[in-house]
Enzyme design. Structure first.
Site, PDB file in Angstrom:
ATOM      1  N   LYS A 181      -1.117  -3.475   6.081  1.00  0.00           N
ATOM      2  CA  LYS A 181      -0.745  -3.642   4.691  1.00  0.00           C
ATOM      3  C   LYS A 181      -0.715  -5.151   4.326  1.00  0.00           C
ATOM      4  CE  LYS A 181       2.830  -2.587   1.230  1.00  0.00           C
ATOM      5  NZ  LYS A 181       2.784  -3.875   0.533  1.00  0.00           N
ATOM      6  N   PHE A 198     -10.055  -1.968  -0.196  1.00  0.00           N
ATOM      7  CA  PHE A 198      -9.748  -0.872   0.542  1.00  0.00           C
ATOM      8  C   PHE A 198     -10.204   0.539  -0.187  1.00  0.00           C
ATOM      9  CE2 PHE A 198      -5.740  -2.785  -1.142  1.00  0.00           C
ATOM     10  CZ  PHE A 198      -5.811  -2.143  -2.338  1.00  0.00           C
ATOM     11  N   ARG A 255       1.000   7.225  -8.416  1.00  0.00           N
ATOM     12  CA  ARG A 255       1.790   7.303  -7.164  1.00  0.00           C
ATOM     13  C   ARG A 255       1.701   8.426  -6.559  1.00  0.00           C
ATOM     14  NH1 ARG A 255       4.543   3.397  -5.734  1.00  0.00           N
ATOM     15  NH2 ARG A 255       4.759   2.321  -7.517  1.00  0.00           N
ATOM     16  N   LYS A 302       2.996   4.056   2.739  1.00  0.00           N
ATOM     17  CA  LYS A 302       3.333   2.497   3.295  1.00  0.00           C
ATOM     18  C   LYS A 302       4.160   2.692   4.431  1.00  0.00           C
ATOM     19  CE  LYS A 302       5.977   1.016  -0.721  1.00  0.00           C
ATOM     20  NZ  LYS A 302       6.280   0.208  -1.842  1.00  0.00           N
TER      21      LYS A 302
END
Length: 271
Positions: free
Chosen positions: A37, A110, A180, A186
């Site tokens: 991340k 990504f 979302r 994460k």
């Protein structure tokens, strides 16, 4: 109490992007591809312009933009390196492009938005494009499989010990989507999330006449106070109503609210 002004609206609606949820404790990584991340600034290349997540246009140098694929959308993070977010922010938030400073900026990609097939197939496509484009301004993020939860925790600890922020897990079989979603997770030593500033409390003691805390609302509609982490300048002139802040917390209270929420940063208007 300081007088605040409304947040400036972005010139156009922000791009629809996929946003991560928090990974569960002991998360099983089976079926996911795992990457670092990056503590950077989210940037969306729509095939012609580089835009912030909030919709604003990134003032990047012409040479940097020329290295991005015309007509092919990309999603990623502008990044300088581990622990260098503030330095990066000072570069990308300028209204003009500093070519020398931008020479140190990496565009860590990504995702290829609206791409067909599974995420694993889209990752392969990014790698193929990168191999065929030696003069590019971007690079695909390394995505790997992790065998089990213990190995995932070990990798997290290694990344954090080296100054990294955490890990991202993306379902390898996921079709492209936005909003979302649980297909994107994460994993960090401490939780973080975003919330909207709804109001303020008055400071007391040495903060008399200043802002004591921000009253915020998260994506789940929960309202709570964020008082820790504000700088002296932010207490004198707090983030405007409606602005988006990132906060960090550890665990939840009996009422289901974030425990010990601390301000991490304020997202600039249009970002």
């Amino acid at each position: 109490m300081p007088v605040t002004t409304p947040v400036r609206a972005a010139a156009e609606p922000p791009p629809a992007l996929l946003l991560a949820r928090e990974a569960a404790d002991g998360q099983d990584p089976w079926g996911y591809l795992v990457s670092e991340k990056f503590d950077g600034v989210r940037a969306y290349w729509d095939g012609a312009r580089l835009r912030f997540r909030g919709g604003g246009t990134v003032a990047a140098p012409a040479a940097f933009l020329a290295g991005l694929p015309a007509g092919q959308p990309l999603d990623g993070e502008l990044w300088l390196g581990r622990g260098r977010f503030d330095e990066l922010s000072s570069i990308v938030r300028r209204g003009h492009a500093d070519a020398h400073a931008w020479g140190r900026v990496h565009y860590m990609v990504f995702e290829c938005p609206n791409g067909e097939g599974s995420f694993a197939q889209r990752v392969q496509r990014l790698q193929t494009w990168a191999a065929a484009s030696p003069m590019r301004s971007w690079q695909p993020v390394e995505q790997t499989q992790v065998a089990h939860a213990a190995a995932l925790q070990q990798r997290l600890e290694h990344v954090v010990a080296d100054g990294g922020e955490g890990l991202v897990l993306h379902r390898a079989d996921a079709l492209y989507s936005t909003g979302r979603s649980d297909v994107l997770l994460k994993l960090k030593p401490a939780h973080d999330a975003e919330a909207v500033v709804m109001g303020y409390t008055r400071g007391e003691g040495r903060f008399e006449g200043q802002t004591g805390a921000l009253r915020v609302r998260d994506d789940n509609g929960r309202e709570f106070l964020v008082g820790s982490g504000l700088t002296d300048e932010q207490r004198r002139d707090p983030p405007p109503l409606g602005s988006v802040v990132t906060y960090r917390w550890r665990g939840e209270t009996l009422q289901g609210l974030p425990r010990f929420p601390t301000l991490v940063r304020v997202r600039e208007a249009g970002w």
